[in-house]
Design a protein around this motif. Structure first.
Motif, mmCIF file in Angstrom:
data_model
loop_
_atom_site.group_PDB
_atom_site.id
_atom_site.type_symbol
_atom_site.label_atom_id
_atom_site.label_comp_id
_atom_site.label_asym_id
_atom_site.label_seq_id
_atom_site.Cartn_x
_atom_site.Cartn_y
_atom_site.Cartn_z
ATOM 1 N N GLU A 111 0.835 -1.190 0.000
ATOM 2 C CA GLU A 111 0.000 0.000 0.000
ATOM 3 C C GLU A 111 0.875 1.246 0.000
ATOM 4 O OE1 GLU A 111 -2.445 -0.270 3.442
ATOM 5 O OE2 GLU A 111 -3.808 -1.761 2.565
ATOM 6 N N GLN A 112 0.332 2.337 -0.565
ATOM 7 C CA GLN A 112 1.066 3.589 -0.572
ATOM 8 C C GLN A 112 1.322 4.064 0.857
ATOM 9 O OE1 GLN A 112 -0.836 6.797 -2.687
ATOM 10 N NE2 GLN A 112 0.848 8.220 -2.380
ATOM 11 N N SER A 145 1.741 10.492 1.707
ATOM 12 C CA SER A 145 1.001 11.135 0.620
ATOM 13 C C SER A 145 1.944 11.950 -0.250
ATOM 14 C CB SER A 145 -0.104 12.040 1.180
ATOM 15 O OG SER A 145 0.455 13.042 2.010
ATOM 16 N N PRO A 204 5.646 6.851 -5.391
ATOM 17 C CA PRO A 204 5.239 6.684 -3.993
ATOM 18 C C PRO A 204 6.189 5.779 -3.221
ATOM 19 C CG PRO A 204 3.951 5.252 -5.381
ATOM 20 C CD PRO A 204 4.816 6.050 -6.309
ATOM 21 N N TRP A 215 6.175 2.623 -0.572
ATOM 22 C CA TRP A 215 5.232 1.512 -0.403
ATOM 23 C C TRP A 215 5.468 0.808 0.926
ATOM 24 C CZ3 TRP A 215 1.343 1.112 -3.734
ATOM 25 C CH2 TRP A 215 1.494 1.651 -5.018
ATOM 26 N N ASP A 248 -5.159 9.749 -9.674
ATOM 27 C CA ASP A 248 -5.011 8.370 -9.216
ATOM 28 C C ASP A 248 -4.220 7.551 -10.226
ATOM 29 O OD1 ASP A 248 -6.529 8.843 -6.910
ATOM 30 O OD2 ASP A 248 -8.411 8.511 -8.000
ATOM 31 N N TRP A 255 -2.525 4.244 -6.039
ATOM 32 C CA TRP A 255 -1.806 5.298 -5.340
ATOM 33 C C TRP A 255 -2.171 6.622 -6.001
ATOM 34 C CZ3 TRP A 255 2.189 8.206 -7.744
ATOM 35 C CH2 TRP A 255 2.635 7.725 -8.984
#
Length: 263
Positions: free
Chosen positions: A97-98, A101, A111, A113, A134, A159
């Motif tokens: 998941e990212q 932000s 990003p 992770w 997105d 992300w």
């Protein structure tokens, strides 16, 4: 039978014992990053010679067993027999998941992770992005790993890049209009591409029209008006706060008389 009284030699033998069951793997092996070899059931080194190499990566392998000089397989065979064994892929519990932000900067960004180890997962898809919005990255297990359901196909993860804060400045905050100069312009300097709009508080004094980021103010009648300028949310920026410009209109009035010829 040959009428002699000499000692005679009589041959006799001891047959090989029979191994009825080939060794089998006890338990399953899973990739650990270290060399491994299976534990064998029904394996007695006195009866069988084992030829085996420990392995590290997930995959299928085999070990050969050859009866020692006093043993044989059922049927009398004494040649080596191979028994397959394997190392299973280790499990990756979740799709990454990212982490944190990202905010639009005008440059390409990638990003961070949570849960991504390049030794376990190959990343693909949208790995970088510039504009706010997105994106979709993909993660595919490497040769020694799998998802919890046993599959090894790519899985996707969303992300995003957030919009930067918008800004708005005007080249003037007040103006005066007269009959000699009945119109003026206000330049709205904004970040991004948000649409510029303007509204007059008193259209009997001044009216407005907009072309790109230029606001044209036209004098209508004496008085004051407030021109409110707005910028909408753009592709990469949020909508900034509104700005205003005060307009003072002074148009001279010319009066005359006419004589109708009477007293």
């Amino acid at each position: 039978g040959d009428k002699s009284a000499d000692e005679k030699e009589v041959l006799w033998s001891i047959g090989r014992a029979t191994i009825t069951t080939a060794p089998s793997v006890a338990g399953a092996l899973t990739y650990t990053g270290e060399a491994q070899a299976p534990t064998w059931q029904n394996f007695d080194p006195a009866k069988l010679t084992k030829t085996e190499t420990a392995q590290t990566n997930a995959g299928d392998y085999s070990t050969s067993f050859t009866p020692t000089k006093n043993y044989q397989w059922s049927g009398g065979d004494t040649s080596a027999r191979t028994v397959p064994w394997s190392i299973g892929r280790a499990t990756i519990e979740a799709v990454p998941e990212q982490s944190g932000s990202l905010t639009y900067t005008g440059s390409a960004q990638s990003p961070a992770w949570t849960g991504h180890d390049s030794a376990k997962l190959t990343i693909g898809g949208d790995t970088t992005g510039t504009n706010a919005g997105d994106y979709t990255a993909s993660f595919t297990p490497t040769a020694n790993y799998k998802w919890p359901d046993g599959t090894t196909t790519a899985r996707t993860a969303k992300w995003s890049i957030g919009k930067a804060a918008g800004s708005l400045t005007l080249d003037k905050t007040s103006m005066s209009l007269t009959s000699a100069s009945a119109f003026g312009t206000i330049t709205a300097n904004r970040a991004g591409d948000g649409a510029v709009s303007a509204q007059s508080s008193n259209t009997n004094v001044a009216t407005v029209s907009v072309s790109d980021n230029t606001v044209l103010v036209n004098a209508v009648g004496d008085g004051t008006a407030t021109i409110t300028i707005k910028v909408a949310e753009g592709t990469n920026h949020t909508a900034p706060g509104n700005k205003t410009c005060k307009v003072q209109v002074d148009i001279p009035h010319i009066y005359g008389v006419s004589w109708d010829g009477t007293s």
